[in-house]
Design an enzyme around this catalytic site. Structure first.
Site, PDB file in Angstrom:
ATOM      1  N   SER A 259      -9.122   9.898  -2.722  1.00 30.67           N
ATOM      2  CA  SER A 259      -8.030  10.682  -2.199  1.00 30.67           C
ATOM      3  C   SER A 259      -8.019  12.139  -2.684  1.00 30.67           C
ATOM      4  CB  SER A 259      -6.690  10.038  -2.565  1.00 30.67           C
ATOM      5  OG  SER A 259      -6.555   9.948  -3.938  1.00 30.67           O
TER       6      SER A 259
ATOM      7  N   LYS B  58      -4.811  18.858  -7.940  1.00 30.40           N
ATOM      8  CA  LYS B  58      -4.442  17.933  -6.858  1.00 30.40           C
ATOM      9  C   LYS B  58      -2.921  17.969  -6.701  1.00 30.40           C
ATOM     10  CE  LYS B  58      -5.348  13.106  -5.508  1.00 30.40           C
ATOM     11  NZ  LYS B  58      -5.987  11.839  -5.941  1.00 30.40           N
TER      12      LYS B  58
ATOM     13  N   SER C 157     -10.797   7.608  -6.600  1.00 31.96           N
ATOM     14  CA  SER C 157     -10.377   8.830  -5.907  1.00 31.96           C
ATOM     15  C   SER C 157     -10.836  10.141  -6.504  1.00 31.96           C
ATOM     16  CB  SER C 157      -8.856   8.850  -5.787  1.00 31.96           C
ATOM     17  OG  SER C 157      -8.441   7.855  -4.876  1.00 31.96           O
TER      18      SER C 157
END
Lengths: 488, 479, 102
Positions: free
Chosen positions: A153, A78, A177
């Site tokens: 996210s 990420k 997330s």
């Protein structure tokens, strides 16, 4: 159409010299080449450095050395995990092009374990969102249906694994997330106990809630990755200095004699097809020897509100450093205050601004006790509520998200509706507990549904154990068309 | 100032701790290095960085708390949120409502007690330098920031508003500085900024009135400035009130050149720092054993050191005012151990004190590292009469310059020998003979003239004569 | 616990300035509406009677995490300054600073 090879198997074959890290990498780069334009999972594909690394892994093996448990496995990160010399943007304009001068601890651990970092994945800006739509660089599409969101996210990491771009990925989970996008994309995603994985080098959103965790196509692979990244780090004061659960070794121990509590509050707001899958998972666990009971933890109903006071509060402070002085983008002006303001106004998107203002407000004089401190008291109640539940149950079971993936653009203009996506995941973050989402078949619309297992602090071993049983009983989910799947 | 007005003064002192590394990261804590060379993700406020507390900083903070008679408590850290270029994270990690040290006191040398409200830990900011001739913020086009100092450990010591005169404020800062140095926590260099003082000043017409509105004065770079600024500010406030206006609570900057304070910003628009518990740190709970260990290893504090010397002088018959000043000098310079060792070896306390305060003090740095044995040997030679005062001072100067040596050998090399009794007697007799008037007055009881004759003898012998021996000879002659 | 007053446009303007954000008039209206909605939802928390419940700031009860006072390698200055928006004389350059720190 074939399912992707387990990461464990890939690593074993590479270490044994039966497969080459370079070939494995090229395969995945080809999959990315074929599908990335449609999916946009990545902010950056690190082809060159990955090839360099893969060659080095193969050379180590040829020299009789063991590169480690993740030997040659492509891992996607990420884009809020600092990678030295490689842009780390948090999908925000304000950090566009920023190259950290240091690596996050988890990145170092991955490298030491032989992993090959294949790219930095797209995310909601500064991890604030549940759909990856707040990214400044465009949204990511759900590989199962390109008109749908991948969740957020960590949408890019979830999509990358679901699409076969990489067998493993790391994300971060502050209010769900990792788990929510895992559920929406049909992959395994797990949030560890707060403090088991070092946050050093994770760009902070809400410091008391953030945790880094694995995405994988199987429980076993998620366990493999968790075992590598977990463990005490002296660079993180909130890192637990006690043995981290080792989970790979307990996966096959079954659920005989365990008590699983189905969390009624989570079922209440979920769609009927989601509820049906949770019940199906409960039946599978019962068949495997677990005792199932319905359990209520009324305190969790307060979680959403408490979260939207605590997280923005901490975030408003964590994001103050983006002021155009030391790094990142700067919009020039006559004086420093004007420069800070112009920079932040241009550099942050709407959701980030909303949360910064909300956070500033709830921390401000006159309101802190009514809002922020009150939310901290609610947190105590939630922890107590869970403690009561765990006195009776080993783990809790529920949906991960109340619905399947929603359409891109459907909730973007209504922040409150978006926030409601996290109602099943937020309470675990507030309590600091671990939880895992396991794909459990499609919903009525054919899109993936994930069921969630929750456990008390440091119960990762139990969680993975139960997860393995749930996984074994999971109805088949169509593998996204994007994946070529063929091993080299 | 008209006599009915009273000043009320509180002082906030920021003290840089003498640790090897910064408060929350392993960057070197060093003054004067090339800009931005002692930095890391933490003290630069880079995304993803995290603080980890320095154990030695805690130890020194506890030493300060012990030295100031504070209660040492479990404590937590809070974020103080505000934007400023020298604040790397745009928040400062400090201690707010649960500081490590509370409720202490500091006794001034004259015995007056000043309460200490708290002494807490916090991190320092980077340093800004401003373009333009004056180097000050106003009028600069742009500024440059160096983060070497960002994250350096500070202890902020907040006194109660107990002081009532500028002299007390000066004495407080002087004594506090000595304590900070004696405790090993700081090098106390105000001029280098490792100790910074802000003064809170208000006035009231009488002790029965409540405290007036106070102003905070910053930019006090010396004890002298502190005194001048307080006097000025009190006068300013009195003039305001007497002319019918009221004092506005604000922060003011002391302008040393102009000799006045100037308003910086109004504290009535108090900034909202939104203090909240630092989520990246955990509570600090020193156990009783650690607290005791810090207390046990804490050196002797200045007050105790002064008392120790005073006791030696009392044993020898009492302490004069001049000697009280000498004691203060010697303790302040960290040379009191020398005096104690000398007296223990048989040197008279008056001589040991005087020689240390007047001569050794001229090169205090060297004196602090001098081998006490050489020092005692030298003083003993003087006490016995083998060396005159002038000769002893000369040998001491050599000892200090060389960093040590053999006093007897140095004396021999310099050609210093004690005068024989005969030649001394002859020189005294000559002085007596040359000054009959003074001699008859001395014989009639004017003892002060002993000094006159001693001076003549000293001159005639070029300082070689031993003063005591001269005095003894004069008395013998007088009968 | 008494509920705090409802969020106003002025409140949002105030916190925006505090957070160094500039909002247009439309944005001010939009955000005020959206944030007020979120806070209304959070009113269920604000109105609870939780007197006597201790706030939990840290989910995991850890204390006394300390580090030895030993130097660690610093960052390479060129690498750091290379990422800075404006540099002069090996320092970070910023436009005119208007006043002292608050």
């Amino acid at each position: 159409m074939t399912t992707p090879r387990p990461a464990q198997e890939i690593a074993a074959m590479i270490r044994a010299g039966e497969d080459s890290a370079v070939d494995v990498l090229e395969h995945h780069l080809a999959v990315i080449e074929a599908g990335e334009e449609s999916i946009h999972a990545f902010n950056l594909v690190m082809g060159e450095s990955a090839r360099h690394r893969a060659r080095a892994i193969d050379a180590q093996v040829a020299a009789g050395e063991d590169p480690g448990p993740l030997a040659g496995i492509p891992v996607a990160l990420k884009d809020n995990l600092c990678t030295r010399g490689v842009p780390t943007t948090c999908s925000s304009r304000i950090l566009e092009g920023w190259r950290p001068p240091y690596d996050a601890t988890v990145v170092t651990r991955l490298a030491d374990a032989g992993a090959v970092i294949i790219g930095k994945t797209n995310m909601d800006e500064f991890a604030m969102g549940s759909s990856t739509e707040t990214s400044a660089f465009g949204t990511t599409c759900n590989p199962h249906d390109l008109t749908r969101v991948p969740g957020g996210s960590s949408g890019g990491s979830a999509a990358a694994v679901a699409a076969g771009f990489a067998p493993l990925a790391l994300g971060s989970d502050t209010g769900g997330s990792i788990r929510q996008p895992a559920a929406l994309c049909g992959v395994v995603g797990m949030k560890p106990t707060y403090g088991t994985v070092s946050r050093y080098g994770l760009v902070a959103f809400a410091s008391s809630l953030d945790q880094i965790g694995p995405f994988a196509t199987s429980v076993a692979d998620a366990a493999l990755l968790f075992d590598v990244i977990g463990g005490h780090d002296p660079l993180d004061s909130t890192s637990l200095n006690r043995p981290t659960p080792r989970v790979l070794s307990v996966l096959d121990e079954g659920v005989d004699g365990m008590t699983v509590g189905v969390l009624t509050e989570f079922l209440d707001g979920a769609d009927p097809d989601v509820v049906a899958r949770v019940n199906q998972a409960a039946e599978a666990l019962a068949a495997a020897g677990a005792r199932i009971e319905e359990i209520s933890v009324p305190e969790v109903a307060l979680g959403l509100s408490a979260y939207y006071l605590i997280a923005p509060g901490e975030a408003s402070s964590n994001l103050a450093r983006y002021d155009g002085v030391r790094y990142g983008v700067r919009v020039d002006a006559e004086d420093t205050v004007a420069m800070n303001t112009a920079t932040r106004t241009a550099g942050f998107g709407a959701e980030v601004k909303r949360r910064i203002m909300l956070g500033t407000y709830v921390l401000s004089a006159g309101y802190m006790d009514a809002y922020y401190n009150q939310a901290l008291r609610v947190r105590t109640k939630i922890i107590e509520g869970f403690a009561t539940a765990y006195a009776r149950c080993d783990v809790l079971l529920g949906p991960t998200a109340p619905t399947t993936a929603f359409a891109i653009g459907a909730k973007v203009d209504d922040p409150l509706t978006m926030y409601l996506s996290d109602v099943c995941t937020i309470p675990t973050n507030l309590a600091g507990h671990p939880a895992i989402s396991i794909p459990f078949g499609p919903g009525d619309d054919g899109l993936p549904i994930g069921v969630q297992l929750l456990g008390p602090a440091l119960s990762e071993g139990t969680l993975f154990q139960v997860a393995a049983v749930v996984e074994a009983a999971a109805p088949a989910l169509r593998v996204p068309r994007i994946t070529t799947g063929a091993p080299s | 100032m008209t006599t009915d007005w009273q000043m009320v003064i509180g002082l906030e002192v920021h003290c840089e701790l003498k640790t090897a590394t910064k408060l929350f990261c392993g960057c070197p804590n060093v003054f004067g290095d090339e800009p931005n060379t002692n930095v890391c993700p933490n003290c630069l406020g880079l995304p993803g960085s995290l603080p980890v507390l320095n154990q030695q900083a805690v130890e020194l903070a506890m030493a300060i708390g012990t030295a100031l008679h504070c209660e040492i408590r479990p404590s937590t850290f809070h974020r103080k949120n505000y934007f400023y270029p020298d604040q790397a994270k745009d928040y400062q990690i400090s201690q707010y409502d649960e500081p490590i040290n509370v409720n202490g006191h500091l006794d001034l040398p004259d015995g007056f007690r000043v309460g200490i409200e708290r002494a807490h830990m916090e991190e320092d900011t980077g340093k800004t330098s401003h373009s333009g001739a004056s180097g000050r913020i106003h009028g600069a086009d742009y500024s440059l920031v160096d983060y070497n100092r960002s994250g350096v450990p500070l202890v902020e010591i907040v006194s109660d508003p107990d002081m009532r005169t500028a002299d007390q404020a000066r004495a407080y800062v002087t004594e506090l500085r000595a304590i900070l140095v004696a405790s090993g926590a700081s090098d106390g260099k105000m001029e280098e900024g490792s100790m910074r003082v802000d003064a809170n000043v208000s006035v009231r017409r009488s002790v029965d009135d409540p405290f007036g509105t106070r102003c905070e004065i910053k930019n006090l770079n010396s004890v002298r400035s502190l005194g001048r600024a307080i006097e000025y500010e009190a006068g300013r406030q009195i003039a305001l009130i007497e002319s019918g206006e009221r004092v506005i609570q604000q922060t003011r900057h002391w302008d040393e050149g102009a000799g006045r304070t100037e308003a910086l910003r109004s504290k009535e628009d108090a900034y909202d720092y939104r203090y909240f518990l630092e989520p990246d740190l955990v509570p600090l709970v020193p156990d009783a054993e650690w607290i005791r260990a810090v207390g046990d290893t804490l050196g002797m504090m200045p007050a105790a050191r002064r008392a120790r010397l005073a006791a030696l002088l009392d044993d020898a018959g009492g302490m004069t005012d001049a000697q009280r000043d000498q004691v203060a000098t010697v303790v302040d310079l960290g040379l009191d151990d020398l005096v104690v060792v000398a007296v223990a070896a048989g040197v008279g306390s008056g001589l040991a004190l005087a020689r240390t305060a007047n001569e050794a003090a001229t090169d205090a740095d060297a004196a602090r590292v001098l081998d006490p044995k050489s020092y005692v040997e030298l003083l003993t030679l003087e006490a016995q009469g083998s060396l005159s005062a002038t000769q002893a001072k000369s040998v001491l100067a050599d000892l200090l310059a060389a960093g040590g040596g053999d006093p007897a050998a140095i004396a021999r090399d310099k050609g210093f020998e004690a005068m024989s009794e005969d030649s001394l007697a002859d020189t005294v007799a000559q002085a007596v003979a040359d000054n009959p008037d003074e001699w008859s007055r001395f014989c009639e009881g004017d003892d002060k003239l002993a000094g006159f004759f001693t001076g003549l003898v000293m001159k005639a012998t070029k300082g070689q004569a031993n003063g005591k021996a001269v005095a003894a000879e004069l008395r013998r002659l007088r009968g | 616990m008494a509920e705090p007053a409802r969020l106003t446009r002025q409140d949002v303007a105030h916190v925006a300035a505090l957070a160094r954000l500039h909002l247009s008039d439309e944005e001010l209206d939009l955000y005020t509406g959206q944030l007020a909605q979120v806070l209304d939802h959070a009113a269920d928390v604000a109105s609870l009677d939780l007197a006597g419940v201790a706030p939990t700031a840290h989910a995991m009860a850890v204390i006394n995490v300390l580090r030895l006072d030993e130097p660690r390698p610093c960052l390479d200055r060129d690498e750091v300054l290379g990422q800075a928006p404006s540099v002069e004389d090996h320092r970070f350059r910023v436009p005119r600073i208007l006043g002292e720190a608050p």
